[in-house]
Structures are given as C-alpha cells and as structure tokens.
Scaffold this motif. Structure first.
Motif, short mmCIF file in Angstrom:
data_model
loop_
_atom_site.label_atom_id
_atom_site.label_comp_id
_atom_site.label_asym_id
_atom_site.label_seq_id
_atom_site.Cartn_x
_atom_site.Cartn_y
_atom_site.Cartn_z
N GLY A 54 24.30 12.55 -37.45
CA GLY A 54 23.08 13.53 -36.91
C GLY A 54 23.23 14.73 -37.48
N LYS A 55 23.93 15.21 -38.46
CA LYS A 55 23.93 16.41 -38.99
C LYS A 55 23.02 16.76 -39.93
CE LYS A 55 28.44 18.00 -37.21
NZ LYS A 55 29.87 18.01 -37.41
N LEU A 56 22.23 17.91 -40.17
CA LEU A 56 21.20 17.87 -41.20
C LEU A 56 22.23 18.52 -42.64
CD1 LEU A 56 18.33 18.71 -41.99
CD2 LEU A 56 18.48 21.03 -41.42
N VAL A 57 21.52 18.06 -43.64
CA VAL A 57 22.25 18.42 -44.84
C VAL A 57 21.18 19.37 -45.54
CG1 VAL A 57 23.00 17.33 -47.14
CG2 VAL A 57 23.35 16.14 -45.00
N GLY A 58 20.21 18.92 -45.80
CA GLY A 58 19.32 19.89 -46.55
C GLY A 58 17.67 19.34 -46.81
N ASP A 59 17.26 20.02 -47.76
CA ASP A 59 15.63 19.53 -47.74
C ASP A 59 15.44 19.14 -49.44
OD1 ASP A 59 13.98 20.71 -45.41
OD2 ASP A 59 15.85 22.08 -45.70
N LEU A 60 14.51 18.20 -49.35
CA LEU A 60 14.32 17.63 -50.83
C LEU A 60 12.66 17.80 -51.03
CD1 LEU A 60 15.29 15.75 -53.10
CD2 LEU A 60 14.83 13.90 -51.74
N PHE A 61 12.57 18.39 -52.44
CA PHE A 61 11.12 18.48 -52.66
C PHE A 61 10.91 17.78 -54.00
CE2 PHE A 61 12.43 22.11 -50.05
CZ PHE A 61 11.52 22.60 -49.32
N TYR A 62 9.84 17.35 -54.32
CA TYR A 62 9.22 16.91 -55.49
C TYR A 62 8.31 17.87 -56.01
CZ TYR A 62 11.71 12.52 -54.21
OH TYR A 62 12.48 11.49 -53.97
N PHE A 114 16.65 19.83 -54.80
CA PHE A 114 17.47 19.40 -53.49
C PHE A 114 18.11 20.80 -52.92
CE2 PHE A 114 20.67 16.31 -51.37
CZ PHE A 114 20.35 16.62 -50.11
N ARG A 173 12.28 19.82 -39.07
CA ARG A 173 11.86 21.03 -39.74
C ARG A 173 10.25 21.42 -39.20
NH1 ARG A 173 16.09 23.96 -41.50
NH2 ARG A 173 17.02 22.98 -43.68
N SER A 222 7.82 17.06 -48.30
CA SER A 222 8.98 17.22 -48.28
C SER A 222 9.91 16.25 -47.43
CB SER A 222 9.46 18.59 -48.30
OG SER A 222 9.55 18.98 -47.04
N GLN A 223 11.06 16.21 -47.83
CA GLN A 223 12.03 15.37 -47.02
C GLN A 223 13.10 15.95 -46.61
OE1 GLN A 223 11.91 11.06 -48.75
NE2 GLN A 223 11.56 12.19 -50.58
N GLU A 224 13.42 15.96 -45.36
CA GLU A 224 14.61 16.72 -44.77
C GLU A 224 15.66 15.64 -44.65
OE1 GLU A 224 14.69 18.44 -41.22
OE2 GLU A 224 13.81 16.69 -40.02
N ILE A 225 16.91 15.84 -45.24
CA ILE A 225 17.96 14.88 -45.51
C ILE A 225 19.05 15.02 -44.31
CG2 ILE A 225 19.72 14.02 -46.93
CD1 ILE A 225 16.87 13.74 -47.87
N LEU A 226 19.22 14.34 -43.57
CA LEU A 226 20.33 14.24 -42.25
C LEU A 226 21.10 12.85 -42.56
CD1 LEU A 226 17.09 14.47 -40.81
CD2 LEU A 226 18.64 15.82 -39.40
#
Lengths: 120, 452
Positions: free
Chosen positions: A36-44, A52, B29, B52-56
């Motif tokens: 369930g923890k958030l890691v980060g954000d991914l953009f293209y 990332f 987000r 965008s995609q937030e990664i969990l």
C-alpha cells in the motif's frame, strides 16, 4: 515429480503486464510491510521518454521491448484430501515491454518537502 | 521530515517517503501535487504527456508468489495457445520444463536490478521514425494491448492542439523480482527408463511374479520420474519396444522376441509371399494359438509396414505388408552380436546377410548405437556395444569411448554421444570442445584430449 503450469483463464484472456527495471533496491523509510505504500511518480514526455521521481531522486530511462518475452507465473497451493499439498503455477500474463532505468538517480536540487509531505 | 536516501558506490538503494500509510492510498495525488512535483523536478509541462502514473505497492504486495520465466518462441506459442506445461524431474534431477513435445533445461538468472511488476502499467506510445505515433494510425487496433479505451483517448489527444487537463492514474507494484528463469531446449536422457523397466521382461506369460507386480512401472510413474516430455517418453518406449500390459510397461525378452519373429518369418515362407505381399491377418490367425494376438500386432508395428492401397475401397483387412528393412536387419544383427565377443567383420557381414529374409540388404549403419567396428586392426572386427550400457555422464562416457577405441570418425561416435548435444547443435561442436581431432587422407578423426 510434476508441477503443472496451468494456462491463463479464458475469462481474462492472456494479458500483457508491464515491468519497471531499476538499479538497486527500493526501501521504505519505515519498517514493516511495503503493501500500500507510495513509491513515486512516473511521467512520459512527448517522445515517450519516461521520468520516474522517487523521493528526492529523479531517474530518466527508456521504454524497451524485451528481447524475449517473460511469462508471469503465479504459484498456488492446492489442498488435496489426505495427501500433501500440491503446488502448481498459473500463467497470469506475458510481459513484452519494460521501462528501464539504468542510470544512477540524480538528486533533485531544492526542497521536496512541500510536495512529498502531505499536510495533515 | 526529510527523506533519507542511501547511496553507495555499487548499488543504489532508493528510499521513498511513505505518506499514505495512515490515510490509505486510495486518495491519490491531486492535480496540484503533480504540478508541484513537475515544477520542483524542473520538468517542462508542455513536453509531458498529460497522464502521469503514481507508483504504489499493491495492498496485497508479498502475499502472492510470482515467478518470471523467459520464453523461447515455441514456448510463447504454446502459452498463447493455452497449453498446459509442466516442470518435471526427481529430486536428484535438474528441473526441466516440458511441453507435450519438447524438453527445456531451466536455469535461474539472478539480477542485481529490481524488476517491478505491474498489471496495468501504461507504456509510452512508440513513435515511428517519421514522428507520427503508432496509435494515431488506428487507435482501435493498436498493438498496445495494455491500454484501455479511456487511456487511449488520453494518449492520442496529445496530437491535438488543445492542452488536455493533466491527470494521474495509480499503478500498483504487485511483485518485485530479482531473478527469472531462463530456458534452453535440451535432449532428455532416457536411460533411466530402461533401468526402471529392467527385470520386467515379457516372455509370453502375462502373469507376472508377485514381486514384479509390486514394482510394475506405469506411464504415469514415468511422467513423474523422467525429466522429459510425454511425446519424447512415448517415442523412447517405442524405440526400446516396451509394451503396455494392463497398464504395466514391460520390456520384451530378447530370446522370446527372436523366437516369435522367426515364427512370423516361417509363416511368410510357408505362404510363399513375396516381399510386398505379406498378409497380417493370415499371420495373426495362423499363430494365434501360440502367440497372443496383441503381441503379433506389435510385431507388425515394429518390423513391418503396410503398403499403400492400390485400389480404392479395399478394406483394411486386405492390406498387404512389407518389411521395415532397417528394423529387421538391426534386430538380427544385434542378436548375432550378443551371442559372442568380437567378430571378424567380414565373416560377420556374411553370416548377418544370410540370417535376414531374402530381399533385405544389411548395412553397418543399421547397427548405429549398438555396435563398434575397429577397421584398423587386422583383421577388422566388430562387437556388441550398446549405447544404453554406457555411463550416463558425458565425461565418463567420452573417457570410456576413447578407451574402447583410440580414434573415431564423426559418424562412428555420433550415435553414442548425440544425447548430450543440444538439439540445435551439431555433435561435432561437442567434440571440438572435449576432444582433439586430426585429418588422415581427408577423413577427420577424433581422439582423447588426454591421450598420447
């Protein structure tokens, strides 16, 4: 001994899943389960270059087609009466492409405080 | 509370902030937060795709066990076709992966990288060299199967001149892998089957001794114990002439087989059939008081073959048979060789030719894998040397082969070592690695690396 790999289920069809490949490991600041923890954000960007952002770090990578595709097998334990539990695998998906982040992450200059810490 | 990031020289461990443990990750987000991240990271919003995609980590992360396996083309086709595959082998064997037809060696490949696995990660649109996106040509039939309809809209709208509203989708890491399985097509070693079946020889009596009954071998047992595909096991059982008697697999006693084949050949003689006029039904009827009919049917599978029907409409009972020349000659040759030690080669060829039915022609290639010739000694000799009695490990076997005979032609040694050669490769490659070679009068010979 035989351990069977059952085909994908017909309802779902053979799905295509994705992989992000990172150098090193992901760790959480907090101990305990990662669930369930958030890691980060991914953009293209418009050329399809992935960026990332993890905590204070920024990673730039690229989307790649796998030379050989991967199958994702899920392990299952089947209970059989009076006998030892049997193990089998089920094909869940095929992975044909991945995002690859091979370079070392660069630190983001400036404070991320505002962004990563939600105000309560 | 600042995030702590651990960096070391070789590996990079990234530590991420966990902001959602108390609130649950469903909130996601907000657009403002994404904008903040974009600004802080100095990304150019105009250059970014709007989604965008937030990664969990998935809420069920680490409760499921996944395994990644790298696929060869053939296996990919099997998987796409929905075939059942199976890992096979005893505790002592290296695990193999089998389709119905083929066997693959399995090795675990470790990686220091982390492979984060997602069900629904959206990949960037792949641009063709001209710069147009592939999805803009025909979004509906795009190869990008992981996109659903709404995401397609998101990704194609970038081509329009409107500035779409940025949005964010949640993507769950369902597993992190540090290894995957690699596979390589292999030729399975079947010698264990012969060992398991030893002592069960059929000699015309269907009743087995009590002791043998207990240790009777079934096809299911072989599938459980032999690291090979079902087709390969069945084919091998056929090659060693194993028969299935009420579910038990048994070899056939050599003397018994010789006796019955002789009776069948006598029957052919008595009827004065030519080479191509053998009638199975008559043979089965004539001999049925002496031999079980099922066994006579087997004899015809092993040593005879039906000829194509000349007149359409002929019933199968009127089929005419002829000999399988190589199988008949090989069997008589082996029976002769078994009876004594070393034979004078020229005499052997004469006796052998006389032993086979008229019209069949013997040749040394019919004895591949069961005999060795030494043509360098005087006089040249031949002796019984079955491949199935040789050591099961390659180096032991090669050592013994070079002890038996100092130098070998490729065609001579191949039947004894081809089981160790990967299917896609030539046996010569193995020898190039593990033996030395020399060329005499244009013929290449292989000999031991450790010899003189």
């Amino acid at each position: 001994m035989q351990v069977f790999i059952q085909p994908f289920s017909n309802e779902e069809g053979l799905q295509e899943w994705g992989i992000i490949e990172l150098q090193g490991d992901l760790d959480s600041k907090e101990s305990g389960s990662l669930a369930g923890k958030l890691v980060g954000d991914l953009f293209y960007n418009k050329d399809g270059i992935p960026t990332f952002i993890i905590g204070h770090h920024i990673l730039v990578g690229k989307a790649e087609k796998l030379e050989k595709p991967l199958a994702v097998l899920e392990k299952r334990h089947i209970q059989t009466k009076g006998k030892d539990d049997k193990t089998e695998y089920v094909v869940r998906a095929i992975v044909k492409r991945k995002l690859c982040f091979r370079d070392r992450p660069k630190p983001i200059v400036g404070s991320m405080q505002k962004v990563v810490n939600k105000t309560p | 509370m600042p995030a702590v990031t651990v960096l070391d020289e070789m590996e990079v461990d990234m530590t991420f902030e966990n902001e959602s443990s108390s609130e649950g990750m469903k909130s996601g987000r907000s657009a403002e937060e994404i904008e903040d991240i974009v600004v802080t990271a100095k990304l150019d919003r105009l250059d970014l795709q709007p989604v965008s995609q937030e990664i969990l980590f998935d809420p069920k992360f680490s409760t499921t066990e996944f395994r990644l396996i790298q696929l060869d083309k053939d296996i990919l086709h099997s998987i796409e076709a929905g075939d059942v595959l199976v890992f096979r082998g005893d505790e002592n064997d290296a695990a193999v992966l089998c389709t119905d037809k083929e066997t693959y060696e399995i090795k675990e490949a470790e990686t220091t990288n982390s492979l984060l696995l997602f069900k629904d990660l959206r990949m960037p649109d792949v641009k063709s060299p001209t710069g147009s996106t592939s999805s803009s040509k025909s979004p509906g039939s795009s190869a990008n199967t992981s996109l659903n309809a709404s995401e397609l809209n998101d990704s194609t709208s970038q081509d329009e001149n409107v500035n779409p509203t940025p949005s964010v989708k949640s993507r769950m890491i369902i597993d992190v892998a540090h290894s995957y399985l690699e596979m390589k097509r292999m030729r399975p070693n079947m010698s264990k089957i012969r060992r398991l079946l030893r002592g069960s020889e059929y000699d015309g009596k269907t009743d087995m001794e009590g002791r043998q009954q207990e240790s009777s071998v079934t096809l299911n047992m072989l599938l459980d114990k032999i690291p090979a595909s079902k087709d390969e096991i069945m084919k091998y059982l056929d090659e060693i002439r194993a028969i299935d008697i009420s579910g038990s697999l048994r070899l056939v006693d050599g003397d018994y087989l010789f006796r019955i084949l002789s009776q069948v050949l006598n029957c052919v003689d008595e009827n004065s059939w030519s080479l191509t006029q053998i009638e199975k039904n008559v043979v089965v009827q004539t001999l049925s008081c002496l031999v079980q009919p099922f066994f006579l049917e087997k004899m015809f599978e092993w040593f005879f073959k039906p000829l194509p029907i000349e007149e359409p409409g002929t019933s199968s009972s009127a089929l005419k048979y002829t000999y399988q020349e190589d199988a008949v000659c090989r069997f008589f040759g082996e029976t002769l060789l078994k009876s004594m030690g070393k034979f004078n080669l020229r005499e052997f060829l004469k006796v052998w030719q006389e032993s086979v039915p008229e019209g069949l022609i013997v040749g040394l290639n019919q004895l591949n894998g069961i005999a060795v010739c030494d043509e360098e000694c005087s006089p040249p000799v031949i002796w019984h040397y079955p491949e199935y009695n040789l050591p099961e490990t390659f180096t032991d076997r090669l050592g013994l082969l070079f002890e038996t005979k100092v130098r070998w032609k490729l065609t001579e040694i191949s039947p004894f070592i081809e089981v160790f050669s990967p299917p896609s490769q030539n046996v010569g490659n193995l020898l190039t690695k593990y033996a030395r070679s020399t060329t005499v009068n244009g013929v290449k010979y292989y000999f031991s690396k450790h010899g003189k």
